[in-house]
Design a protein around this motif. Structure first.
Motif, PDB file in Angstrom:
ATOM      1  N   TYR A  73      40.571  41.818  35.772  1.00 46.34           N
ATOM      2  CA  TYR A  73      39.403  41.083  36.278  1.00 46.34           C
ATOM      3  C   TYR A  73      39.720  39.648  36.652  1.00 46.34           C
ATOM      4  O   TYR A  73      38.810  38.854  36.864  1.00 46.34           O
ATOM      5  CB  TYR A  73      38.248  41.142  35.268  1.00 46.34           C
ATOM      6  N   ASP A  74      40.997  39.294  36.742  1.00 44.08           N
ATOM      7  CA  ASP A  74      41.304  37.917  37.139  1.00 44.08           C
ATOM      8  C   ASP A  74      41.362  37.790  38.660  1.00 44.08           C
ATOM      9  O   ASP A  74      41.676  38.739  39.369  1.00 44.08           O
ATOM     10  CB  ASP A  74      42.613  37.425  36.512  1.00 44.08           C
ATOM     11  N   ALA A  75      41.039  36.589  39.134  1.00 46.27           N
ATOM     12  CA  ALA A  75      41.054  36.273  40.569  1.00 46.27           C
ATOM     13  C   ALA A  75      42.242  35.352  40.857  1.00 46.27           C
ATOM     14  O   ALA A  75      42.960  34.938  39.940  1.00 46.27           O
ATOM     15  CB  ALA A  75      39.752  35.600  40.956  1.00 46.27           C
ATOM     16  N   LEU A  76      42.427  35.060  42.146  1.00 42.42           N
ATOM     17  CA  LEU A  76      43.554  34.225  42.561  1.00 42.42           C
ATOM     18  C   LEU A  76      43.091  32.775  42.750  1.00 42.42           C
ATOM     19  O   LEU A  76      42.004  32.549  43.283  1.00 42.42           O
ATOM     20  CB  LEU A  76      44.110  34.742  43.888  1.00 42.42           C
ATOM     21  N   PRO A  77      43.920  31.820  42.367  1.00 40.10           N
ATOM     22  CA  PRO A  77      43.550  30.422  42.595  1.00 40.10           C
ATOM     23  C   PRO A  77      43.333  30.183  44.095  1.00 40.10           C
ATOM     24  O   PRO A  77      44.136  30.611  44.914  1.00 40.10           O
ATOM     25  CB  PRO A  77      44.767  29.625  42.106  1.00 40.10           C
ATOM     26  N   GLY A  78      42.223  29.540  44.430  1.00 41.09           N
ATOM     27  CA  GLY A  78      41.988  29.170  45.833  1.00 41.09           C
ATOM     28  C   GLY A  78      41.378  30.265  46.684  1.00 41.09           C
ATOM     29  O   GLY A  78      40.600  29.986  47.580  1.00 41.09           O
ATOM     30  N   ILE A  79      41.706  31.525  46.424  1.00 40.78           N
ATOM     31  CA  ILE A  79      41.236  32.622  47.290  1.00 40.78           C
ATOM     32  C   ILE A  79      40.068  33.375  46.680  1.00 40.78           C
ATOM     33  O   ILE A  79      39.201  33.877  47.382  1.00 40.78           O
ATOM     34  CB  ILE A  79      42.393  33.618  47.583  1.00 40.78           C
ATOM     35  N   GLY A  80      40.015  33.450  45.365  1.00 38.19           N
ATOM     36  CA  GLY A  80      39.005  34.284  44.719  1.00 38.19           C
ATOM     37  C   GLY A  80      39.541  35.696  44.546  1.00 38.19           C
ATOM     38  O   GLY A  80      40.745  35.883  44.318  1.00 38.19           O
ATOM     39  N   HIS A  81      38.661  36.688  44.711  1.00 40.51           N
ATOM     40  CA  HIS A  81      39.071  38.069  44.429  1.00 40.51           C
ATOM     41  C   HIS A  81      39.804  38.710  45.612  1.00 40.51           C
ATOM     42  O   HIS A  81      39.451  39.791  46.096  1.00 40.51           O
ATOM     43  CB  HIS A  81      37.880  38.897  43.964  1.00 40.51           C
TER      44      HIS A  81
END
Ligand SMILES: [Zn+2]
Ligand SMILES: [Zn+2]
Length: 389
Positions: A73-81
């Motif tokens: 359930y983690d997202a990417l820094p700057g981009i989101g999911h």
């Protein structure tokens, strides 16, 4: 059925709209844990010393195997999911809840394992090392992608941070008193490119300069390069890694600087896909109108922290198409796809098939026996230095 679909979409879109990066996924865990508790799962938070890792357990009345559904359930820094982990979480939860509701008196134990920090944090590796997977007989999950596949190989990966230490000086008045850490980093990256021709075609080495100095008129006394070194297997990575580190040592020697290096995440191993489970899942999805392609050497490989788990117990990590083919991963386009109607239609199908597979694994000892037999055969091949499939 309609209600379950509405709940799936709501949860997934809620997580998509609240992106949290590795090990900060507090909102996601709250949402997932609350729904699992309502569905009769016993929730344990703060597992393995990781505040955003959790397990949720549904025990049947009789003994039997433990089958786990893994959530990311983690997202990417700057981009989101941009990796679509909102779909993994909502789809995996839906599968587990549906399986428990369909057969509350199932054999053994159905577990949902919430695994944080997949994007560069190696959450599953930390959980594996800290015993969370002990007693788990098999684990299943799926990952959104630009195509639907039963399985795909993944590369062993080391995440290196290489620091060059120089001596600061005025770049015009007395440059000879300085030693440039930027020159060290530059030469190192050039050396890696010179080595590249003599690396096996399975190797991938790629990186960026994360710290390049403070001002152009000051000889930089510190620079930093973050670089990933990947190979088909951990054994091959063990051969490649010293060559890359030797290039860093050489660059430091040539520029009068010193160098240090550290791994910023646990090392990822290659992935060992359990094809008995993958093929059974594919049989279910085909019945629901979704074809999962068999694995092929042609499919490009990345890396994931499920690799380490896959060498310890049987796992699957199939891919589910949610967007047009060749949509890049970790992109804005992938992020937008991860909240589309198309994605949620596909995830609904996948979660239905996963629920059926999980119940088979709990209830059919013959299937689990075959799963284990393949796992044992594949890991003994790996131990002799050959590539797993
Ligand atoms: Zn991902
Ligand atoms: Zn990703």
């Amino acid at each position: 059925m309609h209600e379950r679909r509405t709940a799936l979409d709501q949860l997934s879109r809620d997580l998509h709209g609240t992106p949290e990066t590795r090990f900060e996924e507090h909102y996601a865990v709250e949402q997932l844990a609350a729904r699992l508790a309502v569905a009769g799962f016993e929730v344990d938070k703060d597992v393995a010393g990781l505040p955003t890792a959790f397990t949720a357990t549904h025990r049947g009345p009789s003994d039997g195997p433990t089958i786990a559904v893994l959530l990311e359930y983690d997202a990417l820094p700057g981009i989101g999911h941009g990796c679509g982990h909102n779909l993994i979480a909502a789809g995996g939860l839906t599968a587990a809840v549906a399986a428990a509701a369909a057969r509350p008196g199932h054999r053994g134990t159905l577990q949902v394992i919430g695994t944080p920090g997949e994007e560069g944090g190696g959450g599953k590796i930390l959980m594996l090392e800290r015993g969370v997977f002990q007693g788990v007989d098999a684990a299943v999950m799926f990952h959104p992608a630009d195509r639907s596949l039963r399985a795909r190989h993944a590369l062993a990966a080391s995440h290196l941070r290489i620091g060059f230490h120089g001596v600061a000086a005025h770049a015009a008045k007395a440059p000879w008193e300085g030693r440039s850490a930027a020159a060290g980093a530059q030469l190192f990256l050039t050396a890696v490119d010179s080595l590249r021709q003599f690396m096996p075609p399975t190797a991938r080495v790629h990186g960026i300069v994360t710290r390049g100095g403070g001002a152009p008129n000051v000889v930089p006394d510190y620079t930093e390069v973050d670089i990933f070194v990947r190979e088909a297997t951990s054994t091959a990575l063990d051969v490649l890694l010293p060559r890359v580190l030797a290039a860093a040592d050489g660059a430091a020697l040539a520029t009068g600087t010193t160098v240090d290096h550290a791994e910023t995440a646990p090392r990822y191993t290659e992935r060992n896909n359990n094809m008995v489970m993958a093929d059974r899942l594919a049989a279910y999805t085909v019945g629901l109108g979704l074809e999962l392609e068999p694995p092929s050497e042609q499919h490009p490989a990345g890396s994931s922290d499920i690799g380490n788990v896959s060498l310890a117990l049987p796992v699957i990590h199939p891919y589910l198409q949610i967007c047009p083919r060749d949509t890049p991963g970790h992109s804005v386009r992938m992020r937008e796809a991860a909240r589309s109607q198309r994605a949620h239609d596909a995830v609904e199908t996948m979660s239905t098939a996963l629920a059926a597979l999980v119940l088979d694994l709990l209830e059919d000892p013959r299937l689990l026996h075959e799963v284990r037999a393949e796992f044992q055969a594949s890991t003994s091949v790996t131990a002799h230095g050959q590539e797993p499939r």
